[in-house]
Design a protein around this motif. Sequence first.
Motif: not given
Length: 471
Positions: A111, A209, A213, A217, A228, A230, A236, A238
Amino acid sequence: MERSASRQTKKKVVAVVGGGLVGALNTCFFANRGFDVELFESREDIRRAKVVKGRSINLALSHRGRQALKHVGLEEKIVSQGIQMQARMIHSLNGKQSPIPYGKKGQYILSVDRANLNKELLTAAESYPNTKMNFDHKLQDWNAETGLMTFVRSDGSKEQAKADLIVGCDGAFSAIRKQFLRRSRFDYSQTYIPHGYMELTMPPINGEFAMKPNYLHIWPRNTFMMIALPNLDKTFTCTLFMPFEEFEKITTGDEVIEFFQKYFPDTIPLIGVNTLQRDYFRLPAQAMVSVKCNPYHIGDMCVLMGDAAHAVVPFYGQGMNAGFEDCIVFDEIMDQFNEDFSAVLPEYTRVRVPDDHAIADLAMYNYTEMRAHVNSKWFIFRKRVDNILHFLMPKAIIPLYTMVTFTRTRYHEAVKQWHWQNKVINRGLLLSAVGAVLGGSYLLIKHPPDLSKLIVSAEEMWDRLVALRTP
């Protein structure tokens, strides 16, 4: 860059139009080869801007993108600023969480923050002595025969520049591509999907978090979903993906909470009622478009890369990775044809178009998988079967996601391999099921059970039921 009254140079001059992710990285690639490169970006320099405008969906960096960054010496730095995601974490409506690994142990995607990555790439591009950065330069028009470009500044003034090669990296609504549309035999299509997206922020809880993390998600709800990713600041991001008409039905803060209570109840205490209501109405839902075109070049003068050539919806996490891979594929073809643009550009179109069209289609397919299929027991079963077969026959059976995300297998070849594997595995499962039924039937016929032992008298059954009710 050759200007009306500027210096002359013997080196070929490259103009990169668009200072986003692919444009900035491309500038590094061309500068690394010794070309004189000028980058033109319509916006102000985001490294100095107080507010960064544009898209902000978090990005998932995987193997293809990392290989391109590695080529210009940026992989380690960018990877150190990302967060590993080893699996999807599926959130059921009842609150149950179920991980689905992306690949083998040790395989993960990263991410990364879009704005930060863009800033790092611009700084890297600017560090070359043979590059020049031009911000606040909006392309008004350009000539495909002469390479002459006209830019408009924010103060209304105009400026012209000329190049031997123009590289269009100016996004899904490319100004460079407009010239392609004026020419014959140029195929172009754009498709807006009926779903939009909206971003919400899940803040940290006690400085940590709010959820695990190292996962992407997902809250799959069949016709829509939320994901979502991290961030380094322990938040996060979303993103809610939903049909536009569903967004439009929610008009008050109470309706927001009612909607989330019905479909995403576990997120309300994590996001917070006030934050949820504030973020939901901060910006309207944004549209998502898929763009395909062919060819990607005009003669030896211009080539399209990134979203200007192949904008894709974000559901396979390959938009940035495909754009970065454009840079490395072009670079490999430059080696193959000794930097002869007249040979390189048509070869780039021939090689890249089928792959980019394939990932555009896969991204569309993956939206259905993410919001609906991950709820299916058959889908989870098939994932396990694919992973087991890949473990046993790593060269013969490779899951589609593995080919796309953890290798540089050409996208269209990955799709072909996937279709073949599905046919073989599904036939194998069918034959196994038929064999089990026939084998069981044969055993029953050859060794029939004693039915008298299986039959229980009504009186005995009643006694058993009474015994169960007796405390």
